[in-house]
Enzyme design. Structure first.
Site, PDB file in Angstrom:
ATOM      1  N   GLY A 120     -16.791  71.864  16.811  1.00  0.00           N
ATOM      2  CA  GLY A 120     -17.306  70.767  17.629  1.00  0.00           C
ATOM      3  C   GLY A 120     -17.451  69.572  16.717  1.00  0.00           C
ATOM      4  N   THR A 174     -19.572  66.984  15.933  1.00  0.00           N
ATOM      5  CA  THR A 174     -20.727  66.774  15.064  1.00  0.00           C
ATOM      6  C   THR A 174     -21.051  68.007  14.226  1.00  0.00           C
ATOM      7  OG1 THR A 174     -22.182  67.336  16.922  1.00  0.00           O
ATOM      8  CG2 THR A 174     -21.778  64.999  16.508  1.00  0.00           C
ATOM      9  N   ASN A 223     -15.657  58.930  19.088  1.00  0.00           N
ATOM     10  CA  ASN A 223     -15.080  60.117  19.745  1.00  0.00           C
ATOM     11  C   ASN A 223     -15.134  60.073  21.275  1.00  0.00           C
ATOM     12  OD1 ASN A 223     -14.149  61.412  17.501  1.00  0.00           O
ATOM     13  ND2 ASN A 223     -15.815  62.875  17.339  1.00  0.00           N
ATOM     14  N   ALA A 271      -9.949  66.097  11.375  1.00  0.00           N
ATOM     15  CA  ALA A 271      -9.597  65.115  10.343  1.00  0.00           C
ATOM     16  C   ALA A 271     -10.623  63.983  10.319  1.00  0.00           C
ATOM     17  CB  ALA A 271      -8.196  64.564  10.598  1.00  0.00           C
ATOM     18  N   ASP A 302     -13.657  64.028  11.676  1.00  0.00           N
ATOM     19  CA  ASP A 302     -14.997  64.567  11.415  1.00  0.00           C
ATOM     20  C   ASP A 302     -15.233  64.747   9.919  1.00  0.00           C
ATOM     21  OD1 ASP A 302     -15.088  64.755  14.199  1.00  0.00           O
ATOM     22  OD2 ASP A 302     -14.480  66.865  14.173  1.00  0.00           O
TER      23      ASP A 302
END
Length: 311
Positions: free
Chosen positions: A38, A40, A177, A268, A270
Site C-alpha cells: 500500500g 503509505t 497519488n 517506485a 513510494d
C-alpha cells in the site's frame, strides 16, 4: 509554514496514515505470489529502513481480526514500525489488490477494497485516542489514497488533526497519488485535495497524477498552483525523467538513475518519497535528498513487488 529540516537531537516521531492491503503479484506463468503493500505502508517500511534507530516510525490504519491482518502486523513489527496506532476491528478484513505487469514493467492494478476495515479508521470509538495523539508527532505523512479511503467523515477528522499538528510545529507531508477509481467524481477528489493542501509543508507529487486531477498544462503550471497555495517545498516526480524541485524560492532538477531493465515500477514513487524525506530529516539539501530518492527507486524497480529485501 514549516520547511522540512533536521528535527534536532531528539529522535523524531513520524506517523504515516493510510491503508495496507493483501498484495497478489501475478507471474508470467499465471501463478500468484502473495505479500502486502500500500502506498503509505511502502513508504513507512522504506522510511524505517532508512532512518533505523534515528526515528520512531508508526503506521496509522485499521485492520481486521483475521490471519492476514495478524501477518501484516507481524511483518511491520519486524520492519521496526510501531503498531500502537493500528486498530483491529472484529469481523473486518483488509483490502486486496493484484499487480499485473507488461513486458516493459508497467503495472496494472485490480482492487478489492470497498469493505476494507481502513474505511472506518477515524470513525470508530477507538479512533478518538489515536486522533488525539497524532498532533504530538513531529511528522505526519499521508497520501491522496489516504484521502479517498477515509471517506467524508474521516477526511474531516484528518483535517482537524492536521490543523492542530501544525499549531504544535509538526511537519505535514503529502504524496498526491491520485487514483480515479477511488473517487465518485473528479470534482469530489479535487475538493478533498484542495481542503488539505493549505496545511502541507512538503508535497511529493507525481506529475501525471497532477495533470489527471487538475488538468495542469505543464510542470510550470503545477509549481505556480502550489506557490499560490503557499507550499514551501514541492517535488515533482517524473519516472525516468529528472525530478523537479522548488524550495526556498529556488527551482532545480535532479536526474534519475538509468536502469537497464525495469522489472516492476510498483512502489517506485513510494520509495523515492521515503528516501527523500529521510534525507531531509537528516539534514540533506533537497538536491541531495532527490539523489537518495532516485537511488532507492532505481533498486526497487528492478525486482517484482512493492518491497525489496532488506540489505
Amino acid at each position: 509554514m514549516n520547511t522540512i529540516s533536521p528535527l534536532g537531537p531528539n529522535t523524531p516521531r513520524i506517523a504515516l496514515i493510510g491503508e495496507c492491503m493483501i498484495e497478489l503479484q501475478q507471474r508470467a506463468d499465471g501463478s500468484l505470489q502473495q505479500s502486502f503493500g500500500g502506498d503509505t505502508l511502502n513508504t513507512a517500511v522504506y522510511l524505517s529502513r532508512e532512518l533505523g534507530d534515528g526515528a520512531t516510525v508508526d503506521y496509522v490504519t485499521a485492520l481486521g481480526d483475521d490471519s492476514f491482518s495478524d501477518a501484516m502486523c507481524q511483518s511491520w513489527s519486524e520492519e521496526g514500525i510501531g503498531l500502537d496506532m493500528v486498530q483491529r476491528l472484529p469481523g473486518r478484513l483488509p483490502g486486496l489488490y493484484c499487480i499485473q505487469t507488461d513486458a516493459s514493467g508497467e503495472r496494472r492494478f485490480l482492487y478489492w477494497r470497498n469493505e476494507a476495515a481502513v474505511r472506518d479508521c477515524f470513525t470508530t470509538p477507538a479512533a478518538a485516542p489515536i486522533l488525539a495523539a497524532l498532533p504530538d508527532y513531529d511528522v505526519l505523512y499521508f497520501s491522496g489514497i489516504t484521502l479517498a479511503v477515509l471517506g467524508d467523515e474521516g477526511r474531516k477528522k484528518l483535517i482537524g488533526t492536521l490543523i492542530e499538528a501544525r499549531q504544535r510545529d509538526a511537519r505535514i507531508v503529502f504524496d498526491n497519488n491520485y487514483r480515479p477509481r477511488l473517487w465518485s467524481t473528479v470534482e469530489q477528489a479535487r475538493t478533498a485535495y484542495r481542503e488539505v493542501l493549505p496545511y502541507v509543508d512538503l508535497a511529493l507529487l507525481t506529475v501525471d497524477d497532477e495533470q489527471a486531477l487538475f488538468q495542469f498544462s505543464d510542470c510550470a503550471a503545477v509549481f505556480a498552483a502550489y506557490e499560490q497555495i503557499g507550499t514551501p517545498e514541492v517535488v515533482l516526480k517524473r519516472g525516468a525523467e529528472p525530478c523537479l524541485i522548488r524550495c526556498g524560492g529556488e527551482s532545480f532538477e535532479v536526474p534519475a538513475l538509468r536502469v537497464e531493465q525495469v522489472v516492476d515500477t510498483t512502489a517506485a514513487g513510494d520509495s523515492f518519497s521515503a528516501a527523500y524525506l529521510a534525507s531531509r530529516l537528516r539534514g540533506a539539501s533537497p538536491a541531495e535528498a532527490a539523489e537518495a530518492g532516485h537511488w532507492l527507486a532505481s533498486r526497487v524497480i528492478q525486482v517484482p513487488g512493492a518491497l525489496i529485501s532488506r540489505g
